[in-house]
Write a protein that holds these residues in place. Structure first.
Motif, PDB file in Angstrom:
ATOM      1  N   UNK A 192       0.826  -1.192   0.000  1.00  0.00           N
ATOM      2  CA  UNK A 192       0.000   0.000   0.000  1.00  0.00           C
ATOM      3  C   UNK A 192       0.868   1.253   0.000  1.00  0.00           C
ATOM      4  N   UNK A 193       0.376   2.279  -0.659  1.00  0.00           N
ATOM      5  CA  UNK A 193       1.083   3.556  -0.716  1.00  0.00           C
ATOM      6  C   UNK A 193       0.078   4.674  -0.480  1.00  0.00           C
ATOM      7  N   UNK A 194       0.509   5.895  -0.693  1.00  0.00           N
ATOM      8  CA  UNK A 194      -0.388   7.019  -0.459  1.00  0.00           C
ATOM      9  C   UNK A 194      -0.462   7.355   1.021  1.00  0.00           C
ATOM     10  N   UNK A 215       3.316   3.509   3.002  1.00  0.00           N
ATOM     11  CA  UNK A 215       2.406   4.615   3.291  1.00  0.00           C
ATOM     12  C   UNK A 215       3.217   5.841   3.698  1.00  0.00           C
ATOM     13  N   UNK A 216       2.862   6.985   3.165  1.00  0.00           N
ATOM     14  CA  UNK A 216       3.624   8.209   3.416  1.00  0.00           C
ATOM     15  C   UNK A 216       2.713   9.291   3.973  1.00  0.00           C
ATOM     16  N   UNK A 217       3.293  10.487   4.152  1.00  0.00           N
ATOM     17  CA  UNK A 217       2.529  11.605   4.693  1.00  0.00           C
ATOM     18  C   UNK A 217       2.522  11.585   6.214  1.00  0.00           C
ATOM     19  N   UNK A 226       6.680   5.018   5.524  1.00  0.00           N
ATOM     20  CA  UNK A 226       7.424   6.235   5.186  1.00  0.00           C
ATOM     21  C   UNK A 226       6.716   7.464   5.735  1.00  0.00           C
ATOM     22  N   UNK A 227       6.135   7.311   6.914  1.00  0.00           N
ATOM     23  CA  UNK A 227       5.422   8.406   7.548  1.00  0.00           C
ATOM     24  C   UNK A 227       6.380   9.482   8.016  1.00  0.00           C
ATOM     25  N   UNK A 228       5.941  10.724   7.959  1.00  0.00           N
ATOM     26  CA  UNK A 228       6.796  11.843   8.349  1.00  0.00           C
ATOM     27  C   UNK A 228       6.002  12.804   9.230  1.00  0.00           C
ATOM     28  N   UNK A 229       6.678  13.893   9.626  1.00  0.00           N
ATOM     29  CA  UNK A 229       6.029  14.887  10.472  1.00  0.00           C
ATOM     30  C   UNK A 229       6.031  14.473  11.927  1.00  0.00           C
ATOM     31  N   UNK A 230       5.377  15.254  12.766  1.00  0.00           N
ATOM     32  CA  UNK A 230       5.344  15.003  14.197  1.00  0.00           C
ATOM     33  C   UNK A 230       4.240  14.015  14.573  1.00  0.00           C
ATOM     34  N   UNK A 231       4.437  13.400  15.713  1.00  0.00           N
ATOM     35  CA  UNK A 231       3.393  12.520  16.257  1.00  0.00           C
ATOM     36  C   UNK A 231       2.295  13.405  16.820  1.00  0.00           C
ATOM     37  N   UNK A 274       7.727   2.622  14.911  1.00  0.00           N
ATOM     38  CA  UNK A 274       9.147   2.509  14.583  1.00  0.00           C
ATOM     39  C   UNK A 274       9.377   2.439  13.075  1.00  0.00           C
ATOM     40  N   UNK A 275      10.618   2.720  12.688  1.00  0.00           N
ATOM     41  CA  UNK A 275      11.067   2.619  11.289  1.00  0.00           C
ATOM     42  C   UNK A 275      10.207   3.457  10.356  1.00  0.00           C
ATOM     43  N   UNK A 276      10.105   4.760  10.690  1.00  0.00           N
ATOM     44  CA  UNK A 276       9.468   5.742   9.822  1.00  0.00           C
ATOM     45  C   UNK A 276      10.392   6.956   9.732  1.00  0.00           C
ATOM     46  N   UNK A 277       9.862   8.099   9.340  1.00  0.00           N
ATOM     47  CA  UNK A 277      10.643   9.341   9.245  1.00  0.00           C
ATOM     48  C   UNK A 277      10.015  10.417  10.117  1.00  0.00           C
ATOM     49  N   UNK A 278       9.533  10.037  11.289  1.00  0.00           N
ATOM     50  CA  UNK A 278       8.860  10.962  12.182  1.00  0.00           C
ATOM     51  C   UNK A 278       9.853  11.903  12.844  1.00  0.00           C
ATOM     52  N   UNK A 279       9.395  13.098  13.213  1.00  0.00           N
ATOM     53  CA  UNK A 279      10.281  14.112  13.795  1.00  0.00           C
ATOM     54  C   UNK A 279       9.646  14.697  15.048  1.00  0.00           C
TER      55      UNK A 279
END
Length: 1003
Positions: free
Chosen positions: A519-521, A543-545, A566-571, A586-591
């Motif tokens: 899945x993506x998007x 999954x991103x965004x 591939x999730x990003x941004x803050x929790x 875990x294993x995402x691009x969270x900041x």
């Protein structure tokens, strides 16, 4: 004078005599009629005029023979039939003044007596007597043979005890003898074998004190057609001479402890049509079915049978139900079984059967149930399985079946369950199978199915499991057609595209597992319909965004896994509002910084491999933030161990500190004069200066061995918390310190919606304050057992709310969820040790939360006991083995929880019930074992409503099971929770009991 003339006076005399006799007979008949009516009216009055007999009224015009409960012959009463009339009281001695009585039916009432009512001895013409399902107790007298004319005697479902009298064997006119579900001592008198006219014998479910054997003399009953001795503690072997009972048609010896081989002569009986021998210890091979040509139902399941299924099953042309499951049978299923014309139910699961399935199964019969799971079967499913269109279940999981599914399943409109996981099936699913009208469960996981998902699913589908296959393509938007879908597991496939918005329209969805796909998007954000979603796993996709803030509105979500994407941004801070028991990002691009609510050991591996995340809790193993947390004047970012160390040192202070604190309390704002430190376990909107002014006597809401509990309003905002104040006292110091450390250690390391939250700890040299979330509706104990004055004082305006059955069931489920989490889902199982109704707290919506972990114990691993130095807990809730051995494991909590279930269903306290037995468990067990009408004698009258009686009785029985004397007989909390969640259905344990019930329905 002629001869004719001389006869005239004689004729006149004869007519006169006849007329007089007629007048005398009529007068006598009216007299008898009046006498019998008076007796019946006295009978009604003796029973205090029960409502169903209100039409029994004196009448000169209408005879009592017109009353529907009365049977007459020649104007005289011969029968009284009063089943289910809610009659209380005894059998009066004048009942046999009805001289011509031949039949009496008083079944399903509440009649009582100490011993068998001897009033019936005077009914000299009595042939039929039915006293079943009443409250008779005591012994059946040795002189019962005086009722020599009896042809039918039914006293089952009472509490008769002692021995079955030997003299019952002298009632040689008996055709039917029913003694089931009584408390006879377990032995069956061989003299019953003398009842040469007996056709029906029922001795099932005796609550026997001692095990018994089936007397070989029973085989002398040559006219016996029906023998029912299920569940009566039978031991030993089935008599070899059972083949001499030539008339036998129905045999049920199930649920006993019989051993040895099944006598081969049994199947020499030409009239035998139903055989139930399930749940015994019978061994050896199944005998050849030589002459048993009339067998309709054969259930030999749950034994130790070995060998293969005999080939001569093909002779049983009338066979409709065959159950051989839970044995050790091996070899191939005979092909001849597939050609049986009457076969409806076939249940062979949990054996060692191998080879291919009979190819003609379903072709020649109206097959409905097909259950062959957990064997070593190979090859394909029979192509004609649904040939006649009656098939409702295909259960064949845990085999090595292969090939494509039969196309006929796609047009099998009665199908409800298809359970084929853990096989080697391949190819596409027959197109029509997805949309079969009645399909409720489709479970195909762990196969090699291919193809794309259909545009639509059956509207009735509640569970879809297709994980670990090779399904590809997108999830179609038509998936929303299945509005009843509760459980969707499509993990570990080749599905791609974005997660369709239409999935969020499934308002019944509780579990969504889409992990290990392609899945993506972005994640869907319009998720308002997911009000019941408890588990969401999307691990290992692309999954991103950002994580939508709307996820924080999933109020019942407890498991969230978005790892390896591939999730990003803050929790989002909104996630901290959830009551998660498992979180993996875990294993995402969270900041950014993780919400402070997640800074504890419960989330130690939740945030790994996100290089730009930070926190101030070292055990999370992520970067440390370079700024201090807000919302607290004094916070600590050290490990819990570093907090506890100074506390222990503090407790070594002098005993004089107690008097310092006491003196401070005498001053206004005395607590504010002391130096305090605060350690938060969650994000706080208050400091210690907001708490301390509320520690006053007017705010006390409870007290216990460790101190008082206060209700404190903190500002700003106007938030309410509960504060437990533990004040040092030299005599109690060591005990309280252990309890304090245990509570802090456990509550700061676990998070669950049904476990009370520990907000922070405030301490100084002299005392400690534990600050918890405040629960408006206080304790379950208060609602069940609190006096009206006490309830109104504490609960204020809410005391008028009735704790009805739906609320009680909700509380039971919530407490079970919390306890199940402690036992089964924590890294080390936690045993509460002091579970009781006063430690079950309720919020404003009557959600239950377990509290007071001062006596809790962490085990090394699941099921392993720990030995304690002393027994602690509360009387009435302590499991017997804990009191005797001081060893604890999860089963002592199960016992305590069973007591709470009994409190919820009966409304009684755990002890002090005003009975000769002070324990609620003893009281409930005694009523249950004596076969009393639990619904009327035990269930709480305050909430007993007709529409909830089945659920209440089911939960009462679950409480009985949980409080079994042996911990081995108690279920786990996971099993208890499952039963409570299904309490609106019949309480059955697993597939085997459903199977027996289904098989029995064919008789």
């Amino acid at each position: 004078m002629t001869k004719t003339t001389s006869l005239i006076p004689l004729i006149h005399f004869s007519f006169y005599t006849i007329f007089v006799l007629h007048l005398f007979s009529h007068a006598n008949s009216k007299l008898i009629n009046a006498e019998e009516q008076a007796i019946l009216l006295n009978l009604k009055q003796h029973w205090q005029n029960p409502q169903p007999l209100r039409h029994w009224t004196p009448s000169n015009s209408a005879s009592h023979c017109s009353w529907p409960e009365i049977t007459c012959s020649d104007g005289s009463v011969t029968g009284i039939s009063l089943p289910s009339m809610n009659i209380n009281g005894t059998v009066p001695p004048f009942i046999c003044d009805l001289n011509n009585l031949t039949a009496i039916d008083f079944s399903f009432n509440y009649m009582t007596s100490n011993g068998f009512p001897k009033a019936f001895y005077n009914c000299s013409k009595l042939e039929t007597l039915d006293l079943s399902q009443n409250n008779f107790v005591g012994k059946v007298p040795d002189d019962i043979h005086w009722m020599a004319g009896l042809r039918q005697l039914n006293i089952g479902g009472n509490s008769f005890s002692g021995n079955i009298p030997v003299s019952i064997g002298q009632l040689t006119e008996l055709r039917i003898l029913q003694l089931f579900a009584c408390q006879f001592n377990g032995s069956f008198p061989p003299e019953i074998g003398n009842l040469s006219n007996l056709e029906r014998l029922e001795l099932a479910y005796m609550k026997a004190i001692m095990p018994a054997r089936l007397p070989s003399e029973f085989t002398k009953l040559k006219k016996l057609k029906y023998l029912w001795v299920a569940g009566s503690s039978l031991v030993g072997e089935i008599p070899n001479t059972i083949g001499e009972m030539a008339a036998l048609e129905y045999l049920d010896l199930s649920r006993n402890d019989l051993s040895g081989n099944i006598p081969s002569d049994l199947f020499m009986l030409k009239n035998l049509s139903v055989v139930f021998l399930y749940i015994n210890r019978l061994s050896g091979e199944i005998p050849r079915l030589v002459e048993a040509l009339n067998i309709d139902v054969l259930d030999l399941s749950e034994n130790n049978l070995t060998g293969s299924i005999p080939n001569d099953f093909e002779r049983l042309t009338k066979l409709s139900g065959l159950a051989l499951f839970f044995n050790q049978l091996s070899g191939k299923i005979p092909d001849s079984i597939g050609r049986l014309p009457g076969l409806i139910n076939l249940q062979l699961f949990e054996n060692n059967l191998s080879g291919t399935l009979p190819p003609d199964l379903g072709r020649y019969s109206m097959l409905e149930l097909f259950r062959v799971s957990s064997n070593s079967l190979t090859g394909q499913l029979p192509q004609h399985l649904c040939y006649n269109g009656r098939l409702t279940e295909v259960v064949a999981f845990n085999n090595s079946l292969s090939g494509q599914l039969p196309k006929s399943l796609g047009s099998c409109n009665h199908l409800k369950i298809v359970y084929l996981k853990n096989n080697r099936f391949s190819g596409n699913i027959p197109s029509g199978l997805w949309t079969v009208l009645n399909l409720n469960k489709l479970m195909l996981s762990n196969n090699s199915f291919t193809g794309e998902l259909p545009e639509r699913l059956s509207w009735n589908l509640s569970r879809l499991e297709i994980s670990h296959n090779k399904f590809s393509g997108k999830i179609p938007v038509g998936v929303s057609s299945s509005r009843n879908l509760e459980y969707l597991d499509a993990s570990n496939n080749l599905l791609n595209g974005s997660i369709p918005h239409e999935l969020t329209a499934l308002s019944c969805l509780t579990t969504l597992l889409l992990d290990q796909n392609r899945f993506s998007g972005s994640l869907p954000s319009h998720i308002l319909s997911w009000k019941k979603l408890t588990t969401l796993k999307l691990r290992q996709n692309a999954i991103s965004g950002q994580i939508p803030e709307e996820f924080g509105s999933l109020s019942v979500l407890t498991v969230l896994d978005l790892s390896e994407n591939q999730l990003s941004g803050q929790i989002p801070l909104q996630l901290s509002f959830l009551k998660l028991t498992s979180l993996n990002l875990s294993s995402n691009h969270l900041t950014g910084r993780i919400p402070i609510e997640f800074e504890n050991d419960a989330y130690a591996s939740s945030f790994l491999n996100n290089p730009h995340l930070c926190a101030n809790w070292p055990s999370l193993n992520i970067s440390k933030c370079n700024f201090k947390p807000q919302n607290s004047s004094k916070t600590s970012s050290t490990l819990l161990a570093s907090i506890i160390g100074p506390m222990i040192a503090i407790l070594l202070g002098s005993a004089a500190s107690f008097f310092v604190v006491r003196n401070c309390l005498k001053k206004k704002h005395g607590l504010m004069d002391l130096k305090w430190e605060l350690t938060p376990f969650q994000r706080l909107n208050f400091t210690e200066s907001d708490i301390l002014p509320g520690i006053i006597e007017n705010n006390v809401i409870g007290s216990g061995g460790s101190g008082k509990v206060y209700r404190v309003v903190v500002n700003p905002p106007r938030e309410i918390v509960a504060v437990k104040w533990i004040l040092n006292n030299k005599r109690l110091e060591q005990k309280l310190e252990k309890q304090f450390l245990a509570e802090v250690k456990i509550l700061s390391s676990i998070q669950h919606t049904n476990i009370v939250k520990l907000r922070c700890c405030i301490f100084n040299d002299h005392s400690k304050l534990l600050v918890y979330e405040y629960l408006e509706h206080r304790s379950l104990d208060l609602w069940l057992h609190g006096t009206s004055s006490r309830a109104s004082t504490i609960l204020g305006s809410v005391q008028h709310v009735v704790l009805d059955w739906p609320k009680r069931l909700k509380i039971a489920v919530g407490a079970a969820q919390g306890l199940s989490y402690m036992h089964h889902d924590c890294s080390r199982p936690i045993v509460h040790r002091d579970l009781k109704s006063s430690n079950i707290l309720l919020d404003s919506e009557f959600n239950a939360k377990i509290a007071d972990f001062g006596l809790a114990k962490m085990l090394i691993k699941h099921g392993q006991s720990a030995t304690m130095s002393t027994v602690v807990g509360s009387y009435g809730y302590i499991a017997p083995e804990y009191a005797h051995t001081t060893r604890v494991n999860e089963k002592i909590d199960v016992y305590s929880f069973g007591v709470i279930l009994l409190e919820l269903t009966t409304g009684r306290k755990a002890c002090d019930n005003g009975d000769e037995h002070t324990s609620l468990v003893e009281w409930a067990w005694r009523h249950f074992q004596e076969g009393r009408h639990v619904v009327d004698a035990c269930l709480d009258e305050e909430v007993k409503e007709l529409c909830y009686l089945d659920e209440m009785y089911g939960v009462f029985k679950l409480g009985i099971i949980c409080t079994g004397a042996s911990p081995l007989t108690r279920p786990s909390m996971k099993e208890v929770l499952k039963i409570l969640l299904q309490c609106n259905q019949t309480l059955v344990y697993g597939e085997k009991n459903i199977a027996h019930a289904t098989l029995t329905s064919t008789v």
